[in-house]
Write an enzyme that holds these catalytic residues in place. Structure first.
Site, PDB file in Angstrom:
ATOM      1  N   ARG A  82       4.304  10.433  -5.908  1.00 51.54           N
ATOM      2  CA  ARG A  82       5.688  10.849  -6.123  1.00 51.54           C
ATOM      3  C   ARG A  82       6.194  10.166  -7.389  1.00 51.54           C
ATOM      4  O   ARG A  82       5.850  10.582  -8.488  1.00 51.54           O
ATOM      5  CB  ARG A  82       6.549  10.510  -4.881  1.00 51.54           C
ATOM      6  CG  ARG A  82       6.249  11.407  -3.681  1.00 51.54           C
ATOM      7  CD  ARG A  82       7.192  11.130  -2.514  1.00 51.54           C
ATOM      8  NE  ARG A  82       7.038   9.792  -1.964  1.00 51.54           N
ATOM      9  CZ  ARG A  82       6.099   9.458  -1.049  1.00 51.54           C
ATOM     10  NH1 ARG A  82       5.271  10.376  -0.587  1.00 51.54           N
ATOM     11  NH2 ARG A  82       6.018   8.219  -0.588  1.00 51.54           N
ATOM     12  N   LYS A 141      -9.864  12.091   7.837  1.00 51.60           N
ATOM     13  CA  LYS A 141      -9.974  10.801   8.521  1.00 51.60           C
ATOM     14  C   LYS A 141     -10.887  10.857   9.756  1.00 51.60           C
ATOM     15  O   LYS A 141     -11.519   9.868  10.103  1.00 51.60           O
ATOM     16  CB  LYS A 141      -8.587  10.341   8.992  1.00 51.60           C
ATOM     17  CG  LYS A 141      -7.572  10.154   7.878  1.00 51.60           C
ATOM     18  CD  LYS A 141      -7.729   8.825   7.194  1.00 51.60           C
ATOM     19  CE  LYS A 141      -6.541   8.514   6.316  1.00 51.60           C
ATOM     20  NZ  LYS A 141      -6.610   7.156   5.750  1.00 51.60           N
ATOM     21  N   HIS A 167       0.827  -1.204   0.000  1.00 57.78           N
ATOM     22  CA  HIS A 167       0.000   0.000   0.000  1.00 57.78           C
ATOM     23  C   HIS A 167       0.867   1.261   0.000  1.00 57.78           C
ATOM     24  O   HIS A 167       0.628   2.193  -0.785  1.00 57.78           O
ATOM     25  CB  HIS A 167      -0.926   0.007   1.215  1.00 57.78           C
ATOM     26  CG  HIS A 167      -1.702   1.275   1.385  1.00 57.78           C
ATOM     27  ND1 HIS A 167      -2.704   1.662   0.519  1.00 57.78           N
ATOM     28  CD2 HIS A 167      -1.603   2.271   2.308  1.00 57.78           C
ATOM     29  CE1 HIS A 167      -3.207   2.825   0.902  1.00 57.78           C
ATOM     30  NE2 HIS A 167      -2.549   3.216   1.983  1.00 57.78           N
ATOM     31  N   ASP A 196     -10.992   2.352   7.869  1.00 62.48           N
ATOM     32  CA  ASP A 196     -10.555   3.723   8.112  1.00 62.48           C
ATOM     33  C   ASP A 196     -11.029   4.592   6.948  1.00 62.48           C
ATOM     34  O   ASP A 196     -10.319   4.790   5.971  1.00 62.48           O
ATOM     35  CB  ASP A 196      -9.029   3.771   8.245  1.00 62.48           C
ATOM     36  CG  ASP A 196      -8.530   5.138   8.678  1.00 62.48           C
ATOM     37  OD1 ASP A 196      -9.298   5.858   9.332  1.00 62.48           O
ATOM     38  OD2 ASP A 196      -7.378   5.474   8.361  1.00 62.48           O
ATOM     39  N   THR A 239      -3.758   0.363   5.777  1.00 60.65           N
ATOM     40  CA  THR A 239      -4.392  -0.353   4.672  1.00 60.65           C
ATOM     41  C   THR A 239      -3.620  -1.618   4.313  1.00 60.65           C
ATOM     42  O   THR A 239      -2.397  -1.608   4.199  1.00 60.65           O
ATOM     43  CB  THR A 239      -4.492   0.558   3.442  1.00 60.65           C
ATOM     44  OG1 THR A 239      -5.173   1.761   3.813  1.00 60.65           O
ATOM     45  CG2 THR A 239      -5.244  -0.120   2.321  1.00 60.65           C
TER      46      THR A 239
END
Length: 424
Positions: A151, A262, A142, A242, A358
């Protein structure tokens, strides 16, 4: 560790189907209520809940060191805070009572009828009162996928990632159980190409497939917990979703990390599967290169072989299996996470929750978030009804499931299901 309640040959006098998450080898703890019973602790067995308040008040759990009223409460904190020596005795005793060879409850019809509650008659509640919540970022697949998206492949992982379990302190008050509806959050958004942010409703709502462990012991401020000691602090595990608003997250997370993206909601499965029950399903984790610092080193198998699935169900439509993965893919294990959390002297509380981050595998069908499954919205998922999904829509339900299989035993976590509603 030899725990007699894990014996794969055990059978219960309660009928348990081969597909059930709750055989006699599981015996997870939860909190439930019915139209005729106030909130209290129970253990799942097949399609029933064994009422622990009734068992305790009627002498079936005598001699185990349990204080009066420990189960007749809204949360499990008082019980799990007694320590694993006592909670293990309780689980072993429950296993004895449910064993098909034991007549104590089996042949006591009045007690049996009062002690066993059909799950379909119960409402499952939050199992623990959560003083603190930490979310880790401990799955290499993940972290690499997200790094590649935002990136590049050469710099996918940040320099610290393979040296420590990255994490942050989350919002404990907005953790809710399975069945709770999740309202789409609002916040600041900065669309691509815009000069300044705007306020609005998240359009990139996502789930994150995680597991979480719950602590059952306090260490006292200033006292680190080693990877060896960590096992005595970890009571059990739940499925953890989440929820994440990716567009809010993208604008706000620099420099301090997740906040409004979150804190609006996380959700958990209602049954706490004990670490004792999961003992037979331990497995090796991935090799950690470079070698970690001494306080993060550990011995033995500390990962768990738990198959995990995520389903997406548009309102009024069929469920769509969109992710199949496994908890064993975690780079950093729970013992390392707890050791890192406390190495600075951070004090643990009974009922603290620590989410894994995750859980993704290497292949596209094993990605544990919509961000990865649709690759930041560039590869929409095709659903059975012909619709597509880049991220979650209002009315969508997200269903998470987890189970372990070994030596003819199948045990699971129950279902974690929540539906998305429009923002308020």
């Amino acid at each position: 560790m030899n725990i007699k309640a894990n014996d794969p040959s055990l059978k219960s006098w309660v009928m348990v189907s081969a597909e059930s998450d709750f055989p006699i080898q599981n015996l997870p703890f939860g909190v439930f209520k019915t139209d005729y019973l106030t909130a209290g602790a129970g253990v799942a067995i097949g399609e029933y809940i064994l009422d622990l308040t009734y068992l305790h008040e009627n002498g079936f759990l005598d001699g185990l060191g349990l204080p009066s009223g420990v189960f007749n409460q809204q949360y499990l904190n008082s019980f799990i805070g007694l320590g694993k020596k006592i909670t293990r005795k309780v689980r072993n005793r429950i296993s004895e009572l449910l064993n098909r060879e034991n007549e104590e409850l089996r042949d006591n019809k009045p007690a049996r009828e009062l002690a066993l509650i059909p799950i379909k008659e119960a409402v499952m509640l939050m199992p623990v009162n959560i003083p603190n919540y930490t979310d880790f970022y401990s799955n290499e697949h993940h972290a690499t996928h997200v790094g590649e998206m935002f990136r590049d492949k050469e710099n996918a992982l940040m320099p610290n990632w393979k040296h420590l379990p990255v994490g942050y302190h989350g919002r404990a008050s907005s953790i809710v159980p399975s069945g709770a509806n999740i309202h789409r959050p609002k916040g600041q958004l900065k669309p691509q190409g815009a000069d300044k942010p705007l306020f609005g409703t998240s359009k990139r709502l996502d789930f994150e497939l995680e597991m979480a462990f719950i602590t059952c012991k306090e260490n006292g401020m200033g006292n680190p917990v080693s990877t060896v000691e960590a096992d005595e602090y970890i009571f059990g595990f739940v499925l953890f979703n989440d929820w994440s608003a990716r567009d809010i997250q993208f604008w706000e997370y620099v420099p301090l990390g997740p906040f409004l993206a979150k804190s609006f909601a996380s959700s958990i499965s209602p049954w706490v599967v004990t670490a004792d029950a999961l003992e037979p399903f331990r497995t090796k984790g991935p090799e950690q290169i470079p070698e970690v610092l001494p306080y993060l080193q550990y011995a033995g198998d500390k990962n768990y072989d738990i198959d995990l699935e995520v389903y997406l169900q548009p309102e009024g439509e069929e469920e769509n299996l969109i992710c199949s993965t496994n908890f064993k893919y975690m780079y950093w294990n729970a013992n390392q996470q707890l050791a890192h959390q406390t190495v600075n002297g951070c004090n643990l509380k009974v009922g603290d929750m620590y989410a894994s981050g995750t859980i993704s595998g290497a292949e596209p069908g094993s990605y544990g978030s919509m961000l990865e499954l649709s690759w930041k919205g560039t590869k929409p998922l095709k659903l059975k009804n012909g619709e597509e999904r880049k991220f979650l829509e209002d009315g969508d339900a997200v269903i998470m499931k987890g189970c372990c299989k070994k030596n003819g035993v199948r045990l699971g976590f129950g279902e974690l299901r929540n539906r998305i509603l429009p923002g308020k």
